[in-house]
Write an enzyme that holds these catalytic residues in place. Structure first.
Site, PDB file in Angstrom:
ATOM      1  N   ASN A 197     -88.419  70.192 -65.778  1.00 45.50           N
ATOM      2  CA  ASN A 197     -88.395  70.329 -67.231  1.00 45.50           C
ATOM      3  C   ASN A 197     -89.556  69.639 -67.931  1.00 45.50           C
ATOM      4  O   ASN A 197     -89.894  69.985 -69.065  1.00 45.50           O
ATOM      5  CB  ASN A 197     -87.069  69.798 -67.790  1.00 45.50           C
ATOM      6  N   CYS A 207     -83.874  64.177 -73.318  1.00 43.78           N
ATOM      7  CA  CYS A 207     -82.817  63.222 -72.962  1.00 43.78           C
ATOM      8  C   CYS A 207     -83.352  61.801 -72.874  1.00 43.78           C
ATOM      9  O   CYS A 207     -82.589  60.843 -72.880  1.00 43.78           O
ATOM     10  CB  CYS A 207     -82.165  63.615 -71.638  1.00 43.78           C
TER      11      CYS A 207
END
Length: 376
Positions: free
Chosen positions: A153, A325
């Site tokens: 990611n 995150c």
């Protein structure tokens, strides 16, 4: 000044057509019933919409609809895959993952480690890749599960899950793949992959937030245990009233992704090549991660110059310096540190991710914005 969006890896906007499909399952004059209410037409129509969406998701990833379990997103899917398999473990208590994974896998693996499982943390090679040979060397007779992501990611690099899956299966372990970043970017054919569990998320593929799915293959099905209880929904693997409108949105988004993938990827590859060429020609700019084994959608660049400050791009570009995150903690990217960058270099790195609505004008504006932040 217009802020240009280059954070598609964090989330994508919902496609306009998907929004319309979702609206048809929300209001009182729509298909709003509870899919579990089988005794009347309102529930029956909702159930048909849910099963249509399940097939749409299954079609994109090459599996049967019966193998998909709805979740709230890839984070829950990852938790269900790892904890669900660990809950039934007998004899095998060894897990293999890597230091490059999303926090939803890293933190779950750490929790299992604290519960007594032994975890091998694979380190990437110099190009940021987890190679099949490294996985094979880590496998043991008591290995229960291997968990790796298809597309990183932060870097956009690709993991060779086909070759890894064959090695894992030869040793009798299960193979879980986090594919949150992969749908619509690379072809996935679970019917021909040695993969037992795979996590998906709608909001990375122009669908709504708050909905995802977990593929549970034939080998994994008898070895996985529910982590959310209360009604036995989803073949007993995930209880809770199904969010019909979100599920419909995920199905619609995945169907559109399949229809658009070839043309869309070709267009994005052209834009990404121009962006990459323009930025790598600037002083002190280099690519993080493998230059070849990757998708074009995500570029992670270290701008290693003392004059550069990530904050200087605020207001002109919407991008990330780490995964979403990690952003709240203000810590340097664990992925970039694993690649060998020091904290200063990690803080001077930016992730630019392109998507369905990125234009040539956006790319040219991004190159110019970064150029303005460097010595002339």
């Amino acid at each position: 000044m217009t802020e240009r969006y280059f954070d598609y890896a964090a989330t994508t906007p919902i496609d306009d057509g998907v929004i319309q499909d979702m609206l048809a399952h929300m209001g009182r004059d729509s298909i709003f019933g509870n899919p579990a209410s089988a005794s009347h037409s309102f529930g029956q129509r909702a159930r048909r919409a849910v099963e249509k969406a399940r097939k749409q998701v299954a079609d994109l990833v090459g599996t049967s609809a019966d193998n998909l379990v709805w979740t709230s997103g890839a984070t829950e899917s990852n938790n269900l895959a790892l904890k669900g398999v660990a809950a039934t473990a007998q004899g095998r208590r060894h897990i293999v993952t890597s230091s490059l994974e999303h926090k939803a896998v890293l933190d779950t693996a750490r929790q299992l480690e604290s519960d007594g499982f032994e975890v091998t943390w694979l380190q990437p090679d110099a190009e940021g890749l987890i190679k099949p040979e490294a996985v094979a060397a880590a496998l043991r007779d008591d290995t229960l599960l291997v968990s790796l992501m298809r597309i990183n990611n932060e870097l956009g690099t690709l993991t060779d899950i086909a070759a890894i899956g064959e090695r894992v299966r030869q040793r009798g372990a299960l193979f879980h793949v986090d594919a949150a970043q992969a749908t619509g970017k690379v072809a996935i054919d679970l019917a021909n992959l040695a993969v037992d569990l795979m996590s998906f998320s709608a909001h990375k593929t122009y669908g709504p937030k708050g909905i995802g799915a977990l593929y549970v293959g034939e080998r994994a099905r008898p070895l996985i245990q529910a982590q959310i209880h209360g009604g036995g929904h989803e073949q007993g693997l995930r209880s809770g009233t199904l969010a019909t409108h979100q599920i419909v949105g995920m199905g619609s988004a995945f169907a559109r992704a399949g229809a658009l993938m070839e043309e869309e990827n070709r267009r994005i590859a052209g834009l990404a090549a121009q962006l990459r060429e323009g930025l790598l020609s600037l002083p002190g700019v280099r690519l993080n991660g493998c230059a070849r084994q990757r998708v074009p959608h995500t570029l992670n660049l270290c701008i290693d110059h003392p004059w550069f400050n990530v904050e200087s791009l605020s207001g002109s570009l919407a991008f990330s310096s780490t995964s979403a995150c990690n952003s709240a903690s203000s810590a340097p990217s664990h992925v970039l540190l694993a690649l060998g960058l020091d904290a200063t270099q990690a803080y001077r790195s930016i992730r630019l991710s392109l998507g369905r609505y990125t234009t040539l004008d956006d790319v040219e504006a991004a190159i110019e914005a970064i150029r303005q932040c460097l010595p002339q």
